[in-house]
Motif scaffolding. Structure first.
Motif, PDB file in Angstrom:
ATOM      1  N   ASP A 135       0.976  -1.363  -0.067  1.00  0.00           N
ATOM      2  CA  ASP A 135       0.074   0.424   0.199  1.00  0.00           C
ATOM      3  C   ASP A 135       1.304   1.113   0.322  1.00  0.00           C
ATOM      4  O   ASP A 135       0.555   2.099  -0.382  1.00  0.00           O
ATOM      5  CB  ASP A 135      -1.126   0.151   1.116  1.00  0.00           C
ATOM      6  CG  ASP A 135      -0.001  -0.614   2.875  1.00  0.00           C
ATOM      7  OD1 ASP A 135       0.923  -0.451   2.203  1.00  0.00           O
ATOM      8  OD2 ASP A 135      -0.684   0.826   3.912  1.00  0.00           O
ATOM      9  N   LYS A 138       1.901   1.331  -3.868  1.00  0.00           N
ATOM     10  CA  LYS A 138       0.799   2.382  -4.410  1.00  0.00           C
ATOM     11  C   LYS A 138       0.003   4.275  -4.174  1.00  0.00           C
ATOM     12  O   LYS A 138       0.225   4.537  -5.227  1.00  0.00           O
ATOM     13  CB  LYS A 138      -0.598   1.176  -3.568  1.00  0.00           C
ATOM     14  CG  LYS A 138      -2.028   2.112  -5.186  1.00  0.00           C
ATOM     15  CD  LYS A 138      -2.740   1.652  -4.987  1.00  0.00           C
ATOM     16  CE  LYS A 138      -3.858   1.531  -5.443  1.00  0.00           C
ATOM     17  NZ  LYS A 138      -5.529   0.462  -5.133  1.00  0.00           N
ATOM     18  N   GLU A 158      -2.446  -0.192 -10.267  1.00  0.00           N
ATOM     19  CA  GLU A 158      -2.184  -1.916  -9.974  1.00  0.00           C
ATOM     20  C   GLU A 158      -1.405  -2.407 -10.598  1.00  0.00           C
ATOM     21  O   GLU A 158      -0.416  -3.729 -10.025  1.00  0.00           O
ATOM     22  CB  GLU A 158      -4.018  -2.572  -9.589  1.00  0.00           C
ATOM     23  CG  GLU A 158      -4.734  -2.439  -8.433  1.00  0.00           C
ATOM     24  CD  GLU A 158      -4.343  -2.734  -7.144  1.00  0.00           C
ATOM     25  OE1 GLU A 158      -3.215  -3.552  -7.243  1.00  0.00           O
ATOM     26  OE2 GLU A 158      -5.477  -1.984  -5.991  1.00  0.00           O
ATOM     27  N   VAL A 161       2.216  -2.180  -9.210  1.00  0.00           N
ATOM     28  CA  VAL A 161       2.750  -2.428  -8.079  1.00  0.00           C
ATOM     29  C   VAL A 161       2.886  -4.135  -8.471  1.00  0.00           C
ATOM     30  O   VAL A 161       3.872  -4.695  -7.585  1.00  0.00           O
ATOM     31  CB  VAL A 161       1.014  -2.310  -6.899  1.00  0.00           C
ATOM     32  CG1 VAL A 161       2.018  -2.717  -5.661  1.00  0.00           C
ATOM     33  CG2 VAL A 161       1.587  -0.255  -6.877  1.00  0.00           C
TER      34      VAL A 161
END
Length: 224
Positions: A135, A138, A158, A161
């Motif tokens: 997270d 991100k 996404e 990541v």
């Protein structure tokens, strides 16, 4: 003679009393960083401008840092926040001159790559755990895209990541440690390309509200 000596002593006291909080000798800073004394002198001129832009107390406050970066003291940006936090080595809410020089030294061309890699790692380690969590990565990807005025759909972010973790998380524990980060940067050095600034004058381009004035020659002010 005694009167002259007293006058000189008083003058010296006056000069030292005007030194900002956290002042450090320029020769000492040059010996501990990748900057020359001449470059430290030039940085001090810039520091004085930054530290007096809103609150004239010889310290760079967060609002002054944001004003320098974005020409606005109110703009909220995770990337700028992380930079400020890392420059604020003492974690007391302000940047002193010594902290300013030591932090900028990371961007000098003569600074070892290992130091640049570690600084970049700390940028992404938002919660100071010694790891980059999914997270956190991100959040930083989103902040960097936002600052670059780029917009990508969530699934694209996404995917970025996911790819990064596939490449970097070699231990398969769902997080990236410093050693894994170093290996990733060695394979993809462009990750830290912005950790090197070619000339001292580029610092004033990072801080567009201010103009650096110094008698130092440009050829003496190289720090990538």
């Amino acid at each position: 003679m005694t009167g002259t000596m007293l006058a000189l002593k008083g003058c010296f006291r006056s000069l030292t009393s005007r030194r900002p909080p956290g002042f450090e000798n320029h020769d000492l800073l040059a010996s501990e960083t990748s900057f020359s004394v001449n470059e430290v002198d030039a940085l001090y001129v810039l520091y004085e401008k930054l530290s007096s832009s809103i609150i004239d107390d010889g310290l760079i406050h967060k609002e002054e840092f944001l004003l320098a970066l974005f020409n606005s003291s109110l703009k909220q940006n995770l990337f700028a926040q992380r930079l400020f936090d890392l420059f604020d080595i003492k974690h007391n809410g302000v940047i002193e001159f010594g902290e300013f020089v030591r932090s900028l030294s990371i961007f000098h061309p003569r600074t070892p790559q290992a130091d640049k890699i570690e600084f970049a790692f700390k940028m992404y380690d938002l919660r100071h755990t010694g790891f980059i969590e999914r997270d956190e990565l991100k959040e930083m990807v989103f902040a960097i895209l936002k600052e670059s005025k780029l917009t990508l759909p969530d699934d694209a972010i996404e995917a970025i990541v996911d790819k990064t973790f596939v490449e970097a998380d070699t231990k398969g524990d769902g997080r990236i440690d410093l050693e894994e980060w170093k290996e990733l940067v060695i394979r993809y050095p462009s990750i830290i390309k912005n950790m090197t600034l070619p000339f001292l004058k580029e610092i004033t381009q990072m801080f567009p509200s201010f103009v650096l004035t110094t008698e130092a020659q440009d050829s003496q002010l190289v720090f990538e």
